[in-house]
Design a protein around this motif. Structure first.
Motif, PDB file in Angstrom:
ATOM      1  N   ASP A  29       0.826  -1.191   0.000  1.00 51.85           N
ATOM      2  CA  ASP A  29       0.000   0.000   0.000  1.00 51.85           C
ATOM      3  C   ASP A  29       0.872   1.257   0.000  1.00 51.85           C
ATOM      4  O   ASP A  29       0.596   2.217  -0.727  1.00 51.85           O
ATOM      5  CB  ASP A  29      -0.928  -0.002   1.219  1.00 51.85           C
ATOM      6  N   VAL A  32       2.370   1.880  -3.509  1.00 52.33           N
ATOM      7  CA  VAL A  32       1.364   2.447  -4.422  1.00 52.33           C
ATOM      8  C   VAL A  32       1.178   3.934  -4.130  1.00 52.33           C
ATOM      9  O   VAL A  32       1.154   4.758  -5.052  1.00 52.33           O
ATOM     10  CB  VAL A  32       0.019   1.688  -4.282  1.00 52.33           C
ATOM     11  N   LYS A  33       1.081   4.284  -2.864  1.00 50.31           N
ATOM     12  CA  LYS A  33       0.871   5.687  -2.509  1.00 50.31           C
ATOM     13  C   LYS A  33       2.085   6.542  -2.854  1.00 50.31           C
ATOM     14  O   LYS A  33       1.938   7.687  -3.283  1.00 50.31           O
ATOM     15  CB  LYS A  33       0.546   5.801  -1.022  1.00 50.31           C
ATOM     16  N   LYS A  35       4.192   6.018  -5.299  1.00 48.01           N
ATOM     17  CA  LYS A  35       4.269   6.146  -6.759  1.00 48.01           C
ATOM     18  C   LYS A  35       3.320   7.233  -7.270  1.00 48.01           C
ATOM     19  O   LYS A  35       3.565   7.808  -8.327  1.00 48.01           O
ATOM     20  CB  LYS A  35       3.955   4.822  -7.428  1.00 48.01           C
ATOM     21  N   ARG A  36       2.258   7.500  -6.531  1.00 46.43           N
ATOM     22  CA  ARG A  36       1.289   8.515  -6.945  1.00 46.43           C
ATOM     23  C   ARG A  36       1.815   9.937  -6.757  1.00 46.43           C
ATOM     24  O   ARG A  36       1.306  10.862  -7.368  1.00 46.43           O
ATOM     25  CB  ARG A  36       0.008   8.385  -6.141  1.00 46.43           C
ATOM     26  N   THR A  37       2.791  10.104  -5.894  1.00 50.75           N
ATOM     27  CA  THR A  37       3.284  11.456  -5.603  1.00 50.75           C
ATOM     28  C   THR A  37       4.441  11.848  -6.470  1.00 50.75           C
ATOM     29  O   THR A  37       5.064  11.071  -7.119  1.00 50.75           O
ATOM     30  CB  THR A  37       3.686  11.588  -4.117  1.00 50.75           C
TER      31      THR A  37
END
Length: 37
Positions: A29, A32-33, A35-37
């Motif tokens: 988790d 994934v978070k 990689k979003r930033t």
């Protein structure tokens, strides 16, 4: 979902497989978070 800190620590200290599974889920988790930033 939430657990009381002391209850979760005791459970994870006595259940290695659960601890590993939870660490894996939290780690995935986090990746994934990040990689979003």
């Amino acid at each position: 979902m939430s657990w009381r800190d002391d209850v979760l620590r005791k459970l994870l200290a006595t259940n290695v497989e659960l601890r590993a599974a939870l660490q894996q889920v939290v780690g995935e988790d986090l990746v994934v978070k990040m990689k979003r930033t």
